[in-house]
Design an enzyme around this catalytic site. Sequence first.
Site, short mmCIF file in Angstrom:
data_model
loop_
_atom_site.label_atom_id
_atom_site.label_comp_id
_atom_site.label_asym_id
_atom_site.label_seq_id
_atom_site.Cartn_x
_atom_site.Cartn_y
_atom_site.Cartn_z
N GLU A 113 -58.73 -33.85 14.77
CA GLU A 113 -59.09 -33.37 16.12
C GLU A 113 -58.76 -31.91 16.28
O GLU A 113 -58.02 -31.34 15.49
CB GLU A 113 -58.40 -34.20 17.21
CG GLU A 113 -56.91 -33.98 17.32
CD GLU A 113 -56.34 -34.49 18.66
OE1 GLU A 113 -57.09 -34.74 19.62
OE2 GLU A 113 -55.10 -34.63 18.72
N LYS A 118 -63.68 -37.05 21.08
CA LYS A 118 -63.38 -37.03 19.64
C LYS A 118 -64.59 -37.35 18.78
O LYS A 118 -64.69 -36.88 17.64
CB LYS A 118 -62.23 -37.98 19.34
CG LYS A 118 -60.93 -37.51 19.94
CD LYS A 118 -59.80 -38.29 19.34
CE LYS A 118 -58.48 -37.78 19.85
NZ LYS A 118 -57.39 -38.38 19.12
N LYS A 132 -45.44 -36.57 17.28
CA LYS A 132 -44.65 -35.66 16.45
C LYS A 132 -43.18 -35.63 16.88
O LYS A 132 -42.88 -35.63 18.07
CB LYS A 132 -45.25 -34.26 16.53
CG LYS A 132 -46.68 -34.21 16.02
CD LYS A 132 -47.43 -32.97 16.49
CE LYS A 132 -48.90 -33.07 16.08
NZ LYS A 132 -49.73 -32.05 16.75
N LEU A 180 -56.03 -43.72 6.51
CA LEU A 180 -55.41 -43.14 5.32
C LEU A 180 -54.00 -43.68 5.21
O LEU A 180 -53.25 -43.73 6.19
CB LEU A 180 -55.41 -41.61 5.41
CG LEU A 180 -56.81 -40.97 5.55
CD1 LEU A 180 -56.71 -39.46 5.68
CD2 LEU A 180 -57.70 -41.32 4.35
N ARG A 238 -55.71 -25.75 23.27
CA ARG A 238 -54.61 -25.30 24.15
C ARG A 238 -53.43 -24.86 23.29
O ARG A 238 -53.47 -24.99 22.08
CB ARG A 238 -54.17 -26.48 25.03
CG ARG A 238 -53.80 -27.68 24.16
CD ARG A 238 -53.05 -28.76 24.88
NE ARG A 238 -53.01 -29.98 24.11
CZ ARG A 238 -52.14 -30.28 23.15
NH1 ARG A 238 -51.22 -29.40 22.81
NH2 ARG A 238 -52.19 -31.43 22.51
P1 ADP Z 1 -53.96 -37.97 19.38
O1 ADP Z 1 -55.02 -37.17 20.06
O2 ADP Z 1 -53.62 -39.23 20.09
O3 ADP Z 1 -52.79 -37.16 18.98
P2 ADP Z 1 -54.96 -37.81 16.61
O4 ADP Z 1 -56.35 -38.11 16.21
O5 ADP Z 1 -54.55 -36.38 16.65
O6 ADP Z 1 -54.66 -38.50 18.04
O7 ADP Z 1 -53.96 -38.59 15.67
C1 ADP Z 1 -52.58 -38.64 15.91
C2 ADP Z 1 -51.87 -39.22 14.70
O8 ADP Z 1 -52.38 -40.53 14.40
C3 ADP Z 1 -52.06 -38.43 13.41
O9 ADP Z 1 -51.15 -37.35 13.29
C4 ADP Z 1 -51.78 -39.52 12.39
O10 ADP Z 1 -50.40 -39.79 12.32
C5 ADP Z 1 -52.43 -40.75 13.00
N1 ADP Z 1 -53.83 -40.90 12.55
C6 ADP Z 1 -54.94 -40.46 13.18
N2 ADP Z 1 -56.06 -40.75 12.47
C7 ADP Z 1 -55.64 -41.40 11.36
C8 ADP Z 1 -56.31 -41.97 10.19
N3 ADP Z 1 -57.64 -41.93 10.06
N4 ADP Z 1 -55.53 -42.55 9.25
C9 ADP Z 1 -54.19 -42.60 9.37
N5 ADP Z 1 -53.51 -42.10 10.41
C10 ADP Z 1 -54.22 -41.51 11.40
#
Ligand code: ADP
Length: 451
Positions: free
Chosen positions: A287, A116, A237, A203, A291
């Site tokens: 991210e 990441k 989700k 956020l 896939r």
């Molecule tokens: P993963 O790979 O574990 O799914 P992500 O980076 O895609 O991790 O983040 C998953 C979820 O975590 C996001 O959909 C959001 O709900 C929360 N999240 C990630 N980064 C942030 C952030 N900077 N601020 C607030 N919530 C975040």
Amino acid sequence: MFDKILIANRGEIALRIHRACHEMGIQTVAVHSTADADAMHVRLADESVCIGPPAARDSYLNVPAIITAATVTNADAIHPGYGFLSENASFASIVEEHGIVFIGPSPDHIRLMGDKIASKGKIRELGLPVVPGSDGPMESEAEARRLADGIGYPVLIKASAGGGGRGMRVVNAPGEMAEKLSQTRAEAGAAFGNSAVYIEKYLSRPRHIEIQVLADADGNVIHLGERDCSLQRRHQKVLEEAGSPALNDAQRRDIGQQVRSAVQRFGYRNAGTIEFLYENGAFYFIEMNTRLQVEHPVTEAITGIDIVREQIRIAAGAPLAYTQDEITFSGHSIECRINAESPDLFVPSPGRVTDYHPPGGLGVRVDSALYSGYTVQPHYDSLVSKLVVHGATRNECLMRLRRALEEYVIGGIETTIPLHQHIVEQADFVNGDYDIHWLERMMAGAAGSAG
Ligand code: ADP
């Protein structure tokens, strides 16, 4: 085109891939653990190979067993689905070294986006906005505090190799930094074999909006619009929609176009999803998933495009079957992830399904490997069905979703259907007025407007 594809997965997604293959005249090979001998994906496939005992590390993650299964059955290609080996760059290389096509991007693209920290750097370089935060891993508490002071609290510590919503901690004040840094590091090392962590601005009320892309080997890229995945519990989700209630057509075109040109410059191939947080009208990359995603059916519903079919065509070297101008968005779609869990406490509820009656009718799609008499195994993810509805408008989609949830009978185990029935009655949800924390606030009895 391929004659035979091995599907390196189980459950609803193995079935989903099998369906696309058979519609293309391609034979399928299922692989399964001893616990899954009676599973629907095994029953429907043309051939099946047992690849090990129940634990995923001994079966669905068992690379030598999967490669052997592909070799002895003479499969031309392997589709990894989602989860398991789908984002494992070394698996993708091993597949290719054996003269088998990996249905997905190149190992280099998988590796880069799986890290990441590196992926954020790359995406920034490609011109997309990223969440403010550290450029590299946080080596010391002092460095982390300096950075957090600069971007302002609260901040989020995230594992560079994290996934599935795990490996994240919110830091509200400088005094919490040392402890949370070492906890996240230790957890990341144990869970992902890589203890590198980085820091991002946390956020407070964003939405999660992601863009689906398809890219062929000739460098043609199209985007299929967005999915709104803000309905989450513990960063995972729960329900997804296409399109997002928060975007209008101009915003949709704009972010889609930005992503499309970034992905083209990246030289990416096959299906991918760029995930953003969206707050106060601005997008921030979090991210890229290299896939097929669980929630791809909502995009299929509004575009009429079979994403798995396109993945297979692209992997076989065919050009994209559509140009961007040919992509149109029709109506609205919502997917409910139905898990074998208690709907209030989310305790897994494996066991025998005594009755099974899925909903049907116009605009209703059920992707599930359940059947009456099937035993839900305790060894794997608890997702047992995806209910996907489509309507001409969001309101029609909601009415249809309520009707379909009402019809759905899964007896003998507990499922999260009652949770979805509750969600679709909430005024904020009906108004499309929710952010990534809304569901947890709602469950705590304190849902307010998402603002
Ligand atoms: P993963 O790979 O574990 O799914 P992500 O980076 O895609 O991790 O983040 C998953 C979820 O975590 C996001 O959909 C959001 O709900 C929360 N999240 C990630 N980064 C942030 C952030 N900077 N601020 C607030 N919530 C975040």
